[in-house]
Design a protein around this motif. Structure first.
Motif, PDB file in Angstrom:
ATOM      1  N   GLN A 200       0.825  -1.206   0.000  1.00  0.00           N
ATOM      2  CA  GLN A 200       0.000   0.000   0.000  1.00  0.00           C
ATOM      3  C   GLN A 200       0.862   1.261   0.000  1.00  0.00           C
ATOM      4  O   GLN A 200       0.565   2.225  -0.703  1.00  0.00           O
ATOM      5  CB  GLN A 200      -0.957  -0.006   1.200  1.00  0.00           C
ATOM      6  N   GLN A 201       1.950   1.258   0.761  1.00  0.00           N
ATOM      7  CA  GLN A 201       2.851   2.408   0.793  1.00  0.00           C
ATOM      8  C   GLN A 201       3.474   2.658  -0.585  1.00  0.00           C
ATOM      9  O   GLN A 201       3.549   3.803  -1.043  1.00  0.00           O
ATOM     10  CB  GLN A 201       3.956   2.198   1.831  1.00  0.00           C
ATOM     11  N   SER A 202       3.903   1.602  -1.234  1.00  0.00           N
ATOM     12  CA  SER A 202       4.486   1.745  -2.570  1.00  0.00           C
ATOM     13  C   SER A 202       3.450   2.253  -3.562  1.00  0.00           C
ATOM     14  O   SER A 202       3.742   3.113  -4.401  1.00  0.00           O
ATOM     15  CB  SER A 202       5.054   0.413  -3.065  1.00  0.00           C
ATOM     16  N   PHE A 203       2.249   1.733  -3.454  1.00  0.00           N
ATOM     17  CA  PHE A 203       1.167   2.185  -4.335  1.00  0.00           C
ATOM     18  C   PHE A 203       0.922   3.681  -4.160  1.00  0.00           C
ATOM     19  O   PHE A 203       0.816   4.432  -5.131  1.00  0.00           O
ATOM     20  CB  PHE A 203      -0.115   1.392  -4.058  1.00  0.00           C
ATOM     21  N   GLN A 204       0.839   4.120  -2.922  1.00  0.00           N
ATOM     22  CA  GLN A 204       0.609   5.546  -2.657  1.00  0.00           C
ATOM     23  C   GLN A 204       1.771   6.396  -3.164  1.00  0.00           C
ATOM     24  O   GLN A 204       1.568   7.463  -3.734  1.00  0.00           O
ATOM     25  CB  GLN A 204       0.380   5.776  -1.160  1.00  0.00           C
ATOM     26  N   GLN A 205       2.995   5.922  -2.975  1.00  0.00           N
ATOM     27  CA  GLN A 205       4.166   6.661  -3.430  1.00  0.00           C
ATOM     28  C   GLN A 205       4.127   6.856  -4.945  1.00  0.00           C
ATOM     29  O   GLN A 205       4.306   7.966  -5.439  1.00  0.00           O
ATOM     30  CB  GLN A 205       5.440   5.918  -3.035  1.00  0.00           C
ATOM     31  N   PHE A 206       3.880   5.781  -5.677  1.00  0.00           N
ATOM     32  CA  PHE A 206       3.893   5.884  -7.132  1.00  0.00           C
ATOM     33  C   PHE A 206       2.637   6.545  -7.669  1.00  0.00           C
ATOM     34  O   PHE A 206       2.667   7.147  -8.742  1.00  0.00           O
ATOM     35  CB  PHE A 206       4.153   4.520  -7.753  1.00  0.00           C
ATOM     36  N   SER A 207       1.558   6.485  -6.945  1.00  0.00           N
ATOM     37  CA  SER A 207       0.363   7.228  -7.340  1.00  0.00           C
ATOM     38  C   SER A 207       0.637   8.728  -7.251  1.00  0.00           C
ATOM     39  O   SER A 207       0.141   9.508  -8.061  1.00  0.00           O
ATOM     40  CB  SER A 207      -0.827   6.862  -6.456  1.00  0.00           C
ATOM     41  N   GLY A 208       1.420   9.136  -6.274  1.00  0.00           N
ATOM     42  CA  GLY A 208       1.802  10.545  -6.137  1.00  0.00           C
ATOM     43  C   GLY A 208       2.639  11.015  -7.314  1.00  0.00           C
ATOM     44  O   GLY A 208       2.528  12.169  -7.739  1.00  0.00           O
TER      45      GLY A 208
ATOM     46  N   GLN B 297       2.777  14.278 -11.222  1.00  0.00           N
ATOM     47  CA  GLN B 297       3.919  15.028 -11.720  1.00  0.00           C
ATOM     48  C   GLN B 297       4.143  14.849 -13.222  1.00  0.00           C
ATOM     49  O   GLN B 297       4.942  15.552 -13.821  1.00  0.00           O
ATOM     50  CB  GLN B 297       5.182  14.605 -10.972  1.00  0.00           C
ATOM     51  N   LEU B 298       3.420  13.898 -13.830  1.00  0.00           N
ATOM     52  CA  LEU B 298       3.561  13.643 -15.247  1.00  0.00           C
ATOM     53  C   LEU B 298       2.842  14.718 -16.053  1.00  0.00           C
ATOM     54  O   LEU B 298       1.818  15.257 -15.603  1.00  0.00           O
ATOM     55  CB  LEU B 298       3.006  12.259 -15.593  1.00  0.00           C
ATOM     56  N   PRO B 299       3.332  15.031 -17.264  1.00  0.00           N
ATOM     57  CA  PRO B 299       2.697  16.054 -18.076  1.00  0.00           C
ATOM     58  C   PRO B 299       1.277  15.661 -18.503  1.00  0.00           C
ATOM     59  O   PRO B 299       0.422  16.508 -18.721  1.00  0.00           O
ATOM     60  CB  PRO B 299       3.618  16.217 -19.272  1.00  0.00           C
ATOM     61  N   TYR B 300       1.008  14.394 -18.625  1.00  0.00           N
ATOM     62  CA  TYR B 300      -0.325  13.903 -18.935  1.00  0.00           C
ATOM     63  C   TYR B 300      -0.488  12.545 -18.292  1.00  0.00           C
ATOM     64  O   TYR B 300       0.497  11.880 -17.977  1.00  0.00           O
ATOM     65  CB  TYR B 300      -0.571  13.814 -20.448  1.00  0.00           C
ATOM     66  N   THR B 301      -1.713  12.121 -18.113  1.00  0.00           N
ATOM     67  CA  THR B 301      -1.933  10.813 -17.513  1.00  0.00           C
ATOM     68  C   THR B 301      -2.742   9.956 -18.474  1.00  0.00           C
ATOM     69  O   THR B 301      -3.556  10.445 -19.237  1.00  0.00           O
ATOM     70  CB  THR B 301      -2.697  10.914 -16.180  1.00  0.00           C
TER      71      THR B 301
END
Length: 110
Positions: A92-100, A104-108
């Motif tokens: 869950q921590q890793s998921f939250q980190q990478f979701s954050g 920061q990406l120019p588009y999703t």
């Protein structure tokens, strides 16, 4: 709470313990080779400037990756390959980190 991870593994199929290579040794050698080959094909795909060559390499890469996965599955089935089960909290921590990072990406990609 400090939980340790646990192994996920099938019962190990017995193989002769002799100086000669056994079935497990051969499969492990082939799996290692296939992993190396998929990594090398990935680099070749990144560097290919010719479209026809790129398509041929992509086909070979897919076949090699499928072979690697089949070898992994066979070794796992025979108990010769184990994986570690991670704690749900760490997942869950890793998921939250990478979701954050997504914000920061120019588009999703939806």
């Amino acid at each position: 709470m400090n939980q340790t991870s646990s192994k996920i593994q099938n019962p190990e199929t017995a193989v002769p313990k002799t100086p000669q290579m056994n079935e497990r040794d051969f499969l492990n050698d082939q799996l290692t080779t296939e992993k190396y080959m998929t990594a090398s094909y990935n680099i070749a795909l990144n560097e290919a400037s010719n479209q026809a060559l790129y398509q041929d390499l992509a086909t070979i890469f897919k076949e090699t990756q499928d072979c690697q996965r089949n070898l992994y599955n066979l070794m796992f089935k025979n108990g010769w390959y184990a994986v570690e089960q991670e704690q749900q909290q760490k997942v869950q921590q890793s998921f939250q980190q990478f979701s954050g990072y997504k914000s920061q990406l120019p588009y999703t990609v939806q």
